[in-house]
Design an enzyme around this catalytic site. Sequence first.
Site, mmCIF file in Angstrom:
data_model
loop_
_atom_site.group_PDB
_atom_site.id
_atom_site.type_symbol
_atom_site.label_atom_id
_atom_site.label_comp_id
_atom_site.label_asym_id
_atom_site.label_seq_id
_atom_site.Cartn_x
_atom_site.Cartn_y
_atom_site.Cartn_z
ATOM 1 N N ALA A 347 0.370 2.273 0.763
ATOM 2 C CA ALA A 347 1.528 1.662 0.078
ATOM 3 C C ALA A 347 1.467 1.847 -1.426
ATOM 4 C CB ALA A 347 1.678 0.195 0.456
ATOM 5 N N GLU A 348 0.964 0.882 -2.178
ATOM 6 C CA GLU A 348 1.063 0.927 -3.643
ATOM 7 C C GLU A 348 0.149 1.944 -4.333
ATOM 8 O OE1 GLU A 348 0.326 -3.087 -4.687
ATOM 9 O OE2 GLU A 348 2.311 -3.793 -4.125
#
Length: 402
Positions: A347-348
């Site tokens: 994700a990030e």
Amino acid sequence: HGQAPITPWKQEMEFYNADMLYERVKSDARYKARCQEVEQFNQEHRWRKRGISVVPLCYGHSYIYAAGSGALVNIHSSDGSVTVYHGGCEIGQGIHVKVAQVVAMTLGCQVDSVKVGETNTDIIPNMRFTGGSITSEICCEAARRACLELNATLEPHRQFLRKKKKAALEEKKSKGEYILPDERDTEPSWTEVVTAANALLGHQEKLSATGIFSPTSNRYTTDVEGNPNGKPFHGDYFTYGAACSEVEVDILTGEIQTLRSDILFDVGKSINAGIDIGQIEGAFAWGIGYYLFEEPLMDSKGVDRTQGVWEYKPPMASEMPRELSVELVRDNPGPAPVGVLGSKAVAEPPFMLAYSIVGAVKKAIAAARKDAGASTVFDLPMPVTIDAIQRACAVTPSQMKC
């Protein structure tokens, strides 16, 4: 010397491999050869310049933000279907798919039999927020723990059915009767097991269980008296990656085109490689917008003048790399000792790998400034917008003379 690096706050970066990823992405992307090609291009072109850059990534994850989220798993004995509710929100990150896969794998049923219910605080109380890149992990482990409880309930029935089928098979063999192909398999099916465990006119097992995942491996967790019982660090573990990007800059306008980006990322033993690759691509696109385009502008009265895409510029398809290659590390020595089922969060973190584009832009600007007789040391704002790039190239009217 074979020891893991230490962060400035004295935390050991366990299972560190960012250096290996950095060197491998350089090799896979032909970095050295392409540096020479970029240099040759820049010597032959005055008003278009290229740059190429490689960046590594070390990103720390903390379970604390989603820790304590639960899951409820219900098995329906009538048809063997499974319904699971969990404490995460599906916002495009594929959390429902990952939870369904973990439930199916743990119970031993087909993933098509698993339905993920809507996020509902009446069903799953005390939800934590969805964020910090680790909610999928937390919810997968919570669901897995619920499934382990259900497996313990189902195991006596599975063993009995297995014994019964073996006895029937041996009886047929002893009588010399013809044995059908499916009769040779004495392992009971999923539907047979759950039907035996909970039947209308038969045995009545509780085929519903909840699971909670609340790890105690960071500085925020406490015992019942409020005393810290975890490690004295914010994060629980690290993920690593590397990216190489090449750009071409129009020196007169400041417009850029990312010609190619190569990304290599370590997610341990991925629960779903397709989702994880998509998350890496999305985070990289997000980083392109953050580093290069999305600039909030306020006037002298403090009014936001970048409301809407006429003035506020998110990255579009034209801003994506012409060639984008994303690869997950596939030759790890084994599953990640940290993380759920040997996986690591995604994700990030890949967001920051988009800085490889910024590094390439800086090198292209430096080449233009060198041709203009300006210093190759210069300042750039963040985000590095088109107008900022054009100004940094040190173009003057006198350079236009024939």
